[in-house]
Write a protein that holds these residues in place. Sequence first.
Motif, mmCIF file in Angstrom:
data_model
loop_
_atom_site.group_PDB
_atom_site.id
_atom_site.type_symbol
_atom_site.label_atom_id
_atom_site.label_comp_id
_atom_site.label_asym_id
_atom_site.label_seq_id
_atom_site.Cartn_x
_atom_site.Cartn_y
_atom_site.Cartn_z
ATOM 1 N N ARG A 155 48.388 40.627 38.340
ATOM 2 C CA ARG A 155 48.563 38.833 38.398
ATOM 3 C C ARG A 155 49.162 38.367 37.367
ATOM 4 N N ILE B 296 31.419 37.246 40.054
ATOM 5 C CA ILE B 296 31.904 37.327 40.617
ATOM 6 C C ILE B 296 31.887 39.104 40.523
ATOM 7 N N ASP B 297 32.538 39.804 39.878
ATOM 8 C CA ASP B 297 32.142 41.173 39.318
ATOM 9 C C ASP B 297 30.323 41.522 38.845
ATOM 10 N N GLU C 237 35.119 37.634 48.902
ATOM 11 C CA GLU C 237 35.684 37.508 47.770
ATOM 12 C C GLU C 237 36.064 38.480 47.140
ATOM 13 N N ARG D 38 44.447 39.021 28.231
ATOM 14 C CA ARG D 38 44.411 37.783 27.078
ATOM 15 C C ARG D 38 44.591 37.766 25.792
ATOM 16 N N SER E 110 39.117 32.089 41.648
ATOM 17 C CA SER E 110 40.344 32.636 41.498
ATOM 18 C C SER E 110 40.632 32.371 39.266
ATOM 19 N N LYS F 286 38.396 42.603 46.583
ATOM 20 C CA LYS F 286 38.570 43.640 44.814
ATOM 21 C C LYS F 286 38.630 44.749 44.600
ATOM 22 N N THR G 220 44.092 42.250 37.258
ATOM 23 C CA THR G 220 44.084 41.320 36.106
ATOM 24 C C THR G 220 45.502 41.354 35.692
ATOM 25 N N ARG H 31 48.182 35.410 47.054
ATOM 26 C CA ARG H 31 47.498 33.693 46.592
ATOM 27 C C ARG H 31 48.317 33.659 45.168
ATOM 28 N N LYS I 222 37.110 42.697 29.352
ATOM 29 C CA LYS I 222 38.037 43.189 29.659
ATOM 30 C C LYS I 222 39.115 41.915 29.800
ATOM 31 N N SER I 223 38.316 41.126 30.584
ATOM 32 C CA SER I 223 39.181 39.807 30.602
ATOM 33 C C SER I 223 39.861 39.005 29.189
ATOM 34 N N ARG J 232 35.848 31.821 35.144
ATOM 35 C CA ARG J 232 35.636 32.015 34.034
ATOM 36 C C ARG J 232 37.121 30.983 33.455
HETATM 37 C C1 S3P Z 1 39.693 38.993 35.995
HETATM 38 C C2 S3P Z 1 38.871 37.068 37.314
HETATM 39 C C3 S3P Z 1 38.349 37.662 38.484
HETATM 40 C C4 S3P Z 1 37.299 38.527 38.567
HETATM 41 C C5 S3P Z 1 38.488 40.290 37.865
HETATM 42 C C6 S3P Z 1 39.197 39.480 36.124
HETATM 43 C C7 S3P Z 1 39.421 37.514 34.967
HETATM 44 O O1 S3P Z 1 39.066 37.726 39.446
HETATM 45 O O2 S3P Z 1 36.974 39.481 38.588
HETATM 46 O O3 S3P Z 1 37.583 41.499 37.473
HETATM 47 O O4 S3P Z 1 40.216 38.546 33.876
HETATM 48 O O5 S3P Z 1 40.791 36.831 34.961
HETATM 49 P P1 S3P Z 1 39.646 36.805 40.570
HETATM 50 O O6 S3P Z 1 40.171 35.691 39.986
HETATM 51 O O7 S3P Z 1 40.075 37.475 41.958
HETATM 52 O O8 S3P Z 1 38.435 35.919 40.767
#
Ligand code: S3P
Length: 448
Positions: A103, A328-329, A352, A32, A176, A356, A100, A131, A27-28, A203
């Motif tokens: 933000r 974290i997830d 944290e 991107r 984060s 979520k 994601t 944030r 997903k991340s 990450r």
């Molecule tokens: C993510 C970052 C994490 C994670 C989310 C995906 C990302 O969140 O929990 O599922 O893709 O950058 P946080 O940045 O709030 O820790």
Amino acid sequence: MTSNTPQPVTFKPSGPLSGKISVPGDKSISHRALILSTLAIGKSRITGLLEGEDVLATADALRAMGARIEKKDDVWTVHGVGVGGLIQPENALDMGNSGTSARLLMGLVASHGITTTFTGDASLSKRPMGRIIEPLSRMGADIQARETSDHKACMPLTVRGICPAIPLEYRLPVASAQVKSAILLAGLNTPGITRIIEPVLTRDHSETMLRGFGADIQVETDADDCRIISLTGEAELKPQKIKVPGDPSSAAFMVVAALIVPGSDIVIENVGINPTRTGLFDVLRDMGGDIRFAKKRTVGGEPVADIHVRHSALTGIDVPAKIAPSMIDEFPILFIAAAMASGQTITSGLHELRVKESDRLSQMAKGLELLGVKLTEKEDGLTIEGSGGKTLSGGKAKAMIETALDHRIAMSFAIAGLATKSGLAIDDITPTQTSFPGFENLLATLAS
Ligand code: S3P
């Protein structure tokens, strides 16, 4: 998005799980890949993209800001508009359930001369946006957000971007990756150097992919072990061919399923094993889990492996708080593994989790209690007394588990259902569409 009618489902006890599967794309990395392809000049191709609602929300928003994004067979093609080339969307951008998307795209809009409103579902509308607002405002963006009764800035919100924005040097106050990535994305269209000081590693897919697209990005570590990420703005990104690996956060559910169902032996092919994401696998191994990475390789700068998992007797441990950012997830599904382990599993440092897609500490505690699991809920973690491998009770008076629009709560209890006496009902399976389309079918193939 997840406005679908709730669909209750019962997950039944299972015989041994076996077979070779692959899970949907990360997903991340998928978010991107779409975003950076939009910012490159020309045509990028993406395979393995996660076609979950969260990523599709990002794709729709990028289309609304000028990108042409198409899918043919298994290949997604993005015709990028170049850094600085986004256009004003006509309508508000609906981010659905996806923090994601919200933000990262706020970061993107912040340094373009466009104004747009971000909306989301009931879950996303409760999540903290201060944030992101704070650093982006320092870069010159004007962001007006709804203020909650306890004075938190939440969605819906409107970002009035600025071009040129002011380059920022920023020390991350929360660990984060979303905040880090939002600032980096804003920095791409900002003259000068945007610098982020990251005391706790999160990450790093954004840094890796930015480098892959040709951005000038340097990462150093200072004497206090903080990462210092420096990005030169007004970047010119070159289109790429991207292969998205399987999502370790999705694989996590199948890994725990195989560990807790006696006789199981499964392989999950092509999973990302970036060390900033694999904390769960380390913790489960420390608990006695038989989890092996085979055929390790690098795909598009990201480490990938096939994961071989066999049923194992697990023992509870004290999970070090410092491992939290790399899993974290994965705490919801770790709590299920802990409920089946022998002895106590102690977790801490998890504030944290309360912000979520749901308050994951409270939702998991409520659900596990319904299953007869003994636990203590603290402000920053759960302490769980495991059953020592004995099946769970299956739900007090046939109570339903409340998923609270949270995909990972739904999937965690779905897996718990496999280890119950007579099955476990969850009130809504539809949130799994956000990150793991096909979850139920894939689980069924392992059980058949
Ligand atoms: C993510 C970052 C994490 C994670 C989310 C995906 C990302 O969140 O929990 O599922 O893709 O950058 P946080 O940045 O709030 O820790």
